[in-house]
Design an enzyme around this catalytic site. Structure first.
Site, PDB file in Angstrom:
ATOM      1  N   GLY A  50      34.847  51.955  30.032  1.00  0.00           N
ATOM      2  CA  GLY A  50      34.612  53.447  29.912  1.00  0.00           C
ATOM      3  C   GLY A  50      34.779  53.957  28.329  1.00  0.00           C
ATOM      4  O   GLY A  50      34.039  54.518  27.637  1.00  0.00           O
ATOM      5  N   CYS A 197      41.709  54.463  37.345  1.00  0.00           N
ATOM      6  CA  CYS A 197      40.383  55.206  37.673  1.00  0.00           C
ATOM      7  C   CYS A 197      39.550  54.602  38.709  1.00  0.00           C
ATOM      8  O   CYS A 197      38.609  55.380  39.481  1.00  0.00           O
ATOM      9  CB  CYS A 197      39.395  55.002  36.396  1.00  0.00           C
ATOM     10  SG  CYS A 197      40.193  55.967  34.759  1.00  0.00           S
ATOM     11  N   CYS A 350      43.641  49.890  52.314  1.00  0.00           N
ATOM     12  CA  CYS A 350      43.293  50.993  51.189  1.00  0.00           C
ATOM     13  C   CYS A 350      41.975  50.214  50.674  1.00  0.00           C
ATOM     14  O   CYS A 350      41.138  49.604  51.451  1.00  0.00           O
ATOM     15  CB  CYS A 350      44.407  50.981  50.229  1.00  0.00           C
ATOM     16  SG  CYS A 350      44.803  49.724  49.244  1.00  0.00           S
TER      17      CYS A 350
END
Length: 392
Positions: A50, A197, A350
């Site tokens: 990113g 993120c 999760c």
């Protein structure tokens, strides 16, 4: 605080380079001398994700002569929302190779060095020694502390950036002239406390905002212009469109750059940051099942209660059949415990297994001795059981 130029100027610019960089050359503070310094500069980008994407593209466009890229990952479709150096046709390719092609497409006069390996204590000193400046675009604490300590030990400046959802931070750390990363963050947060993120998300364009700040600071350091962010932390709130600064002072008791440092060589950074807490590791040691085992339990009508500990927006993207949502924070606060059944085995999951392991430790401590969690989480489930479902 103005600083002298980080590098000496190259001998000359070619006619083609003069044409290419003409908009720099007519800026008095850059000029021919500044552009020659950029040409002679060697900058390493840690990561081509990113932050690394806009950083590499603008460093190339600016005319930085040598760019290094440390990256071992491959391009995934979920990267394309923010990692603009890659394209649809690059999915499955090495990120380093993809980034190199994009950089050379922007500026063929740039030399690109690839380091297609995971950065760790065994290779960081050798890699960093080849460069004048480091641009850190990593997204995990272990690598951030590794980058910081290596830069302090090598006396190299580095430009740091961080992004999460709508918020960004940036600074320049250079122990010779100001604080280092450890002066700002002496200890990493407890494992699982700060979502990545990948867990919490990030607004794609935020990467461009923070990445461009990083490149601006790199150019200022290399050319010796302006007032770099040494001793200052820039904080950006995209929702409020607000920038503010916080002064960061050098800590005389800093473990690595202080007056009496205790960290004088590289350490085990995974252990230092603890990807998963000791309690979670102990809880999961004999209480981890595979997605395949969970599928057998579901098909066999076992008495289980499947609990998804992710956030609601993640649950909306993809879920395991029959799972109900109770976010991790509700377990940490204790509010979820009273709603758990006593006549069924609790099965936690999760995204990948990190957060569910932390919740598992809470349940074990509360007396749910037979509770288990799914190793690999919903990603493992989709990959092994329902490949037609989306992943994120």
């Amino acid at each position: 605080m103005s600083l002298p130029p980080l590098v000496e100027p190259a001998a000359e610019l070619t006619v083609d380079e003069v044409r290419r960089y003409s908009r720099h050359l007519i800026i008095p503070d850059v000029g021919m001398a500044g552009q020659k310094r950029l040409k002679n500069a060697r900058v390493l980008a840690v990561g081509a994700g990113g932050l690394g994407s806009p950083a590499l593209m603008y460093l190339a466009a600016a005319g930085v002569g040598t760019l290094g890229i440390v990256e071992f990952d491959e391009v995934d479709e979920s990267n394309l929302q923010r990692q603009i150096i890659h394209s649809q046709s690059d999915i499955g390719r090495s990120k380093a190779e993809s980034a190199k092609d994009s950089v050379l497409g922007i500026n063929p006069y740039v030399r690109v060095n690839l380091h297609q390996e995971r950065l760790d204590s065994s290779n960081v000193m050798e890699i960093f020694a080849q460069y004048d400046l480091i641009v850190d675009g990593t997204d995990n604490f272990a690598t951030r502390y590794l980058v910081n300590d290596a830069c302090v030990l090598l006396n190299k400046p580095y430009v740091w950036g961080s992004i999460y959802r709508f918020d960004g931070q940036a600074s320049v750390f250079w122990s010779e002239h100001g604080p280092c990363y450890r002066c700002l963050y002496p200890e990493p947060p407890p494992p699982g406390m700060v979502p990545s993120c990948a867990e919490g998300g990030v607004l794609g364009v935020l990467c461009a905002s923070v990445g461009s700040i990083q490149v601006t600071e790199a150019i200022k350091l290399l050319a010796g212009v302006g007032d770099p962010l040494v001793g200052r932390l820039m904080i950006y709130d995209a929702l409020e469109m607000n920038y503010r600064q916080v002064k960061v002072r050098k800590d005389p008791d800093c473990a690595v750059c202080g007056e009496n440092p205790t960290v004088t060589e590289l350490i085990d950074y995974e252990a230092f940051c603890g990807v998963v807490s000791d309690e979670a590791q102990a809880a999961a040691r004999d209480s981890t099942i595979t997605p395949g085992q969970l599928k057998e339990w579901i098909d066999g009508d076992e008495k289980i209660d499947i609990i998804d500990v992710r956030e609601p927006n993640e649950y909306e993207i993809v879920s395991i059949p029959g799972a109900r949502l109770i976010p991790k924070n509700e377990f940490l606060m204790g509010t979820a415990l009273s709603d758990l059944p006593q006549d069924r085995r609790i099965v936690l999951h999760c995204k990948t297994g990190v957060r569910s392991a932390e919740v598992l430790a809470v349940l074990k401590d509360a007396g749910f001795a037979d509770a288990v969690h799914v190793g690999g989480g919903v990603i493992g489930w989709v990959n092994q059981i329902e490949p037609e479902k989306p992943v994120y």
